[in-house]
Write an enzyme that holds these catalytic residues in place. Structure first.
Site, PDB file in Angstrom:
ATOM      1  N   TYR A 144      65.644  59.994  56.827  1.00 32.65           N
ATOM      2  CA  TYR A 144      64.794  59.088  56.062  1.00 32.65           C
ATOM      3  C   TYR A 144      65.653  58.331  55.067  1.00 32.65           C
ATOM      4  CZ  TYR A 144      61.187  57.478  52.782  1.00 32.65           C
ATOM      5  OH  TYR A 144      60.378  56.706  51.974  1.00 32.65           O
ATOM      6  N   ASP A 238      74.035  57.826  52.882  1.00 33.31           N
ATOM      7  CA  ASP A 238      72.863  57.889  52.020  1.00 33.31           C
ATOM      8  C   ASP A 238      72.857  59.249  51.320  1.00 33.31           C
ATOM      9  OD1 ASP A 238      70.425  58.105  50.814  1.00 33.31           O
ATOM     10  OD2 ASP A 238      69.249  57.488  52.557  1.00 33.31           O
ATOM     11  N   LYS A 266      67.568  59.747  43.065  1.00 25.86           N
ATOM     12  CA  LYS A 266      67.136  61.089  42.649  1.00 25.86           C
ATOM     13  C   LYS A 266      67.918  61.654  41.459  1.00 25.86           C
ATOM     14  CE  LYS A 266      64.461  61.867  46.730  1.00 25.86           C
ATOM     15  NZ  LYS A 266      64.678  61.499  48.109  1.00 25.86           N
TER      16      LYS A 266
HETATM   17  C1  PLP Z   1      64.251  60.133  48.726  1.00 27.72           C
HETATM   18  C2  PLP Z   1      65.188  59.484  49.630  1.00 27.72           C
HETATM   19  C3  PLP Z   1      65.257  58.077  49.733  1.00 27.72           C
HETATM   20  C4  PLP Z   1      64.290  57.165  49.050  1.00 27.72           C
HETATM   21  O1  PLP Z   1      64.376  57.246  47.676  1.00 27.72           O
HETATM   22  P1  PLP Z   1      63.113  56.753  46.801  1.00 27.72           P
HETATM   23  O2  PLP Z   1      63.596  56.900  45.398  1.00 27.72           O
HETATM   24  O3  PLP Z   1      61.990  57.677  47.157  1.00 27.72           O
HETATM   25  O4  PLP Z   1      62.837  55.353  47.169  1.00 27.72           O
HETATM   26  C5  PLP Z   1      66.235  57.532  50.537  1.00 27.72           C
HETATM   27  N1  PLP Z   1      67.109  58.314  51.192  1.00 27.72           N
HETATM   28  C6  PLP Z   1      67.074  59.656  51.115  1.00 27.72           C
HETATM   29  C7  PLP Z   1      68.085  60.462  51.847  1.00 27.72           C
HETATM   30  C8  PLP Z   1      66.100  60.287  50.347  1.00 27.72           C
HETATM   31  O5  PLP Z   1      66.041  61.609  50.317  1.00 27.72           O
END
Ligand code: PLP
Length: 429
Positions: A144, A238, A266
Site C-alpha cells: 500500500y 516507501d 508516520k
Molecule cells: C500509511 C502508509 C502510507 C500512506 O500514508 P498516509 O499518511 O496514510 O497518507 C503510504 N505508504 C505506506 C507504506 C504506509 O504504511
C-alpha cells in the site's frame, strides 16, 4: 466491558460522516461490531469514551512509537504553539528536521516535507518520472502506498479487508502506467522490463506492513536495486511505515540498501501530519523551485508538526529502543505461537522490529497471495477477545500491530493473557 457511549457516538457519527470514520481502516467492517471512539491516551495506554482502558498496539498505525504524549514531545509542541500555527513562510525547525532526516538516510541529500504519506509517495512517483523521463511504475501486489489513483491497484490491507479489487473512481488512464509484480519475486519484475522500455522505477515497501507484516527474502532488496541500476530505473523505497522503526535509518540501514528516492511519513511527525520525500541532490534538483517538477503545499512544514517531529526523532535517537523492540516482539511471538499450539490453532507469525502480527493460516506468508489464505473469521473472533481483555488491535487481519518504547512488563502480561483468551475462543469456532 461496555461500549454504550461508543455505540451512541457511532450512530451519531453516521449522519454527517461516512461510516462514522475518516479513514476506512478505522471502521470495524471485517471484525463486526461498531468502531470504538477514543477519549484519550497516555504512554502505552489508550482509553475509549466508555472509560475502557487498553494497551495500545495500534499507536495511530505507527506514529506513536514513543507511546502517547511523551513529555518531551508535549513540551516542544506546546512551546511552538505559543508562536503561532502556520505562516506560509519558512521556519528554522524545517531545517532542523531536514537535517535529522537526511543524516538518518545517507541516500537523501535533500528532503521536501509534505502533509501525509500519500502525498510523499505521489510526489516521489512524480519525481521518478520527472527524473527518468519515463512513465511506467512497477508496484508489488499487497503493498500500500497511500490512496493516489496510480497506485490504488492490488493495494493491501484497507482494500483487502473490504474485499475491493481496486477502487471506483480511478480511471483506467490513471493506472495504465502501473505494472504489478509479486513481492519477493525478482523474476516478476524482470518480466515487466522485458516487455516495456519506459519503466521509470519500482516502488516497494521494504518490509511490507499493509498485508500484515511480510519481510523481504535474504537479498531481495539488494538484488532489486542492482537490477534496476542496470536498467536505468529508480528504486523508490516507501518507508512511510518502516522509517525509524527497525533502525533509525529505516529498513534501508538494516538491509544495507540505498534507495534512489525515499518516502517517509508516520513516525517523522510523531502524531502530526507530516510526510517527506527525499533523494540525492541531482534528483531533488528536479523539484520546484530548483527544477521543473511542481509540488507544493499550504501547510507543508507546519511549525507545530515540525516541532513534534524533531522532538520525537531526537528522543527516539537517544532512547535507541531498537534492540528492545526486537526483544519485545520476540516475546510476543512466543506468546502467540505457544498459545496457538496449546489450543490447536494454526497460525504463522511474522515480525520486523516493532511490527508484528499473527496470520490465521498454516501457510508461510511471503507475499499477498499467501496472506489471503488467512481465515479472517478467526481473526475477528480473536480481535474481540483481545478488546474484551484490554488490548487495542487494528481491526484487520492484514494490519501490523505496533509496539511503543513505553510498553511495560505489566502491559506484556496483559497482552499475553488476552492472547490466550483469544486463541481459546478461536479454538471453539
Ligand atoms: C500509511 C502508509 C502510507 C500512506 O500514508 P498516509 O499518511 O496514510 O497518507 C503510504 N505508504 C505506506 C507504506 C504506509 O504504511
Amino acid at each position: 466491558m461496555m461500549f454504550k457511549k461508543s455505540q451512541k457516538l457511532y450512530k451519531k457519527g453516521l449522519v454527517n460522516l461516512v461510516g462514522a470514520v475518516n479513514s476506512p481502516v478505522r471502521a470495524f467492517s471485517s471484525v463486526g461490531g461498531n468502531p470504538l471512539f477514543i477519549k484519550k491516551a497516555k504512554g502505552s495506554k489508550i482509553v475509549d469514551v466508555d472509560n475502557n482502558e487498553y494497551v495500545d498496539l495500534v499507536l495511530s498505525y505507527g506514529p506513536m512509537i514513543l507511546g502517547h504524549r511523551h513529555k518531551k514531545v508535549q513540551k516542544a509542541i506546546t512551546k511552538s504553539l505559543k508562536n503561532g500555527y502556520s505562516f506560509g513562510a519558512s521556519t528554522e525547525n524545517e531545517i532542523k528536521l531536514a537535517k535529522i532526516v537526511c543524516e538518518a538516510f545517507p541516500g537523501m541529500d535533500k528532503v521536501r516535507f509534505v502533509n501525509s504519506g500519500t502525498e510523499a509517495v505521489l510526489s516521489g512517483i512524480r519525481l521518478a518520472r520527472a527524473y527518468t523521463g519515463k512513465d511506467k511504475i512497477i508496484k508489488f501486489s499487497g503493498c500500500y502506498h497511500g490512496h493516489q489513483d496510480a497506485l490504488l491497484v492490488a493495494a493491501g490491507s484497507g482494500l483487502a479487508t473490504l474485499s475491493l479489487p481496486g477502487s471506483k473512481g480511478v480511471p483506467e488512464g490513471a493506472v495504465k502506467n502501473t505494472l504489478i509484480a509479486e513481492y519477493n519475486n525478482l523474476e516478476s519484475v524482470k518480466a515487466h522490463f522485458e516487455k516495456h522500455d519506459d519503466i521509470a522505477g519500482v516502488i516497494i515497501e521494504p518490509v511490507a506492513g499493509n498485508m500484515g507484516v511480510v519481510t523481504p527474502k535474504d537479498n531481495f532488496l539488494k538484488e532489486l536495486k542492482t537490477y534496476l541500476a542496470s536498467k536505468n530505473a529508480l528504486l523508490i523505497v516507501d518507508e512511510v511505515m518502516t522509517g525509524f522503526r527497525s533502525k533509525f535509518g529505516g529498513a534501508q540501514e538494516l538491509f544495507d540498501v540505498e534507495a534512489d528516492i525515499t518516502c517517509l511519513g508516520k513516525v517523522i511527525g510523531g502524531g502530526f501530519p507530516v510526510g517527506a520525500y527525499g533523494a540525492r541532490n541531482e534528483i531533488m534538483e528536479m523539484v520546484a523551485p530548483l527544477g521543473g517538477m511542481y509540488q507544493a503545499g499550504t501547510l507543508s512544514g507546519n511549525p507545530i508538526a515540525m516541532a513534534g517531529g524533531i522532538a520525537t526523532l531526537t528522543e527516539l535517537k537517544k532512547q535507541n529502543p531498537y534492540d528492545q523492540f526486537n526483544e519485545t516482539a520476540s516475546i510476543l511471538e512466543v506468546f502467540l505461537l505457544e498459545s496457538a499450539k496449546k489450543y490447536g490453532v494454526e497460525i504463522k507469525v511474522n515480525r520486523f522490529g516493532s511490527m508484528i502480527n499473527p496470520f490465521f493460516t498454516n501457510k508461510e506468508v511471503i507475499n499477498f497471495e499467501d496472506a489471503q489464505t488467512c481465515d479472517t473469521n478467526k481473526f475477528a473472533t480473536f480481535f474481540w477477545e483481545m478488546i474484551k481483555n484490554g488490548v487495542f488491535l487494528p481491526p484487520s487481519q492484514f494490519e501490523a500491530w505496533f509496539l511503543s518504547s513505553t510498553l511495560k512488563d505489566k502491559d506484556l502480561e496483559k497482552i499475553s493473557k488476552a492472547i490466550d483468551a483469544g486463541m481459546l475462543a478461536v479454538s471453539k469456532l
